[in-house]
Design a protein around this motif. Sequence first.
Motif, short mmCIF file in Angstrom:
data_model
loop_
_atom_site.label_atom_id
_atom_site.label_comp_id
_atom_site.label_asym_id
_atom_site.label_seq_id
_atom_site.Cartn_x
_atom_site.Cartn_y
_atom_site.Cartn_z
N TRP A 1 -25.31 29.95 -11.00
CA TRP A 1 -25.34 28.57 -11.44
C TRP A 1 -24.53 27.71 -10.49
N GLN B 1 -24.93 23.19 -13.63
CA GLN B 1 -25.55 24.13 -14.56
C GLN B 1 -24.49 24.82 -15.42
N ASP C 1 -23.30 22.35 -18.04
CA ASP C 1 -24.34 22.20 -19.07
C ASP C 1 -24.32 23.39 -20.02
N HIS C 2 -24.15 24.58 -19.47
CA HIS C 2 -24.13 25.78 -20.31
C HIS C 2 -22.89 25.79 -21.21
#
Length: 180
Positions: A6, A10, A13-14
């Motif tokens: 990632w 990312q 966001d996770h």
Amino acid sequence: MSVMAWDDRQARDHVVRTEALLTSLSALSDPAARDRATEAAQALVALYGECLARVMALAGADTARAVADDELVGHLLLVHGLHPEPAEGRIRTALAGLRGLGEAELLAVEGPLARVRVRARGCGSSGETLRTAVQEAVAWAAPEIERVEIEEAAAAAVEPPLIPVEALSRGGARTGGAHS
């Protein structure tokens, strides 16, 4: 098995999605299911914490610092109390990033308390902006700190002008006698 790679966006966001999922556990209507799901999440966090502790124990000091410098891994190390840099150093680094707003100096870390002296640049609203930024920077860099006491630095002394104002007035610089 594939390895996830990632980028920082990312990963953030996770993290947001994971926090939302964990928060939603409290909304489960079945208390037994809610308790079981919460217990499973806590067990998983503890397992990963133990794994991280073992990795950090095997890593040399330089590797441990490099691993901790990664934003995502560094915060995971903080969650588990495994970050190699003490809170003081992390806070000083975070405060250094606020220089555009003014000066923020870490005075002390005493258990869950951090004391910081600030001197804002500009008007009063910039002082409030700096105080808020200090609170947020400390919370991000050292989540183990529960309270931040902020003291205002005394205003800097105003340097006297190089040329006294009186000397600039028409009659102030004369030393007697008439002009010829």
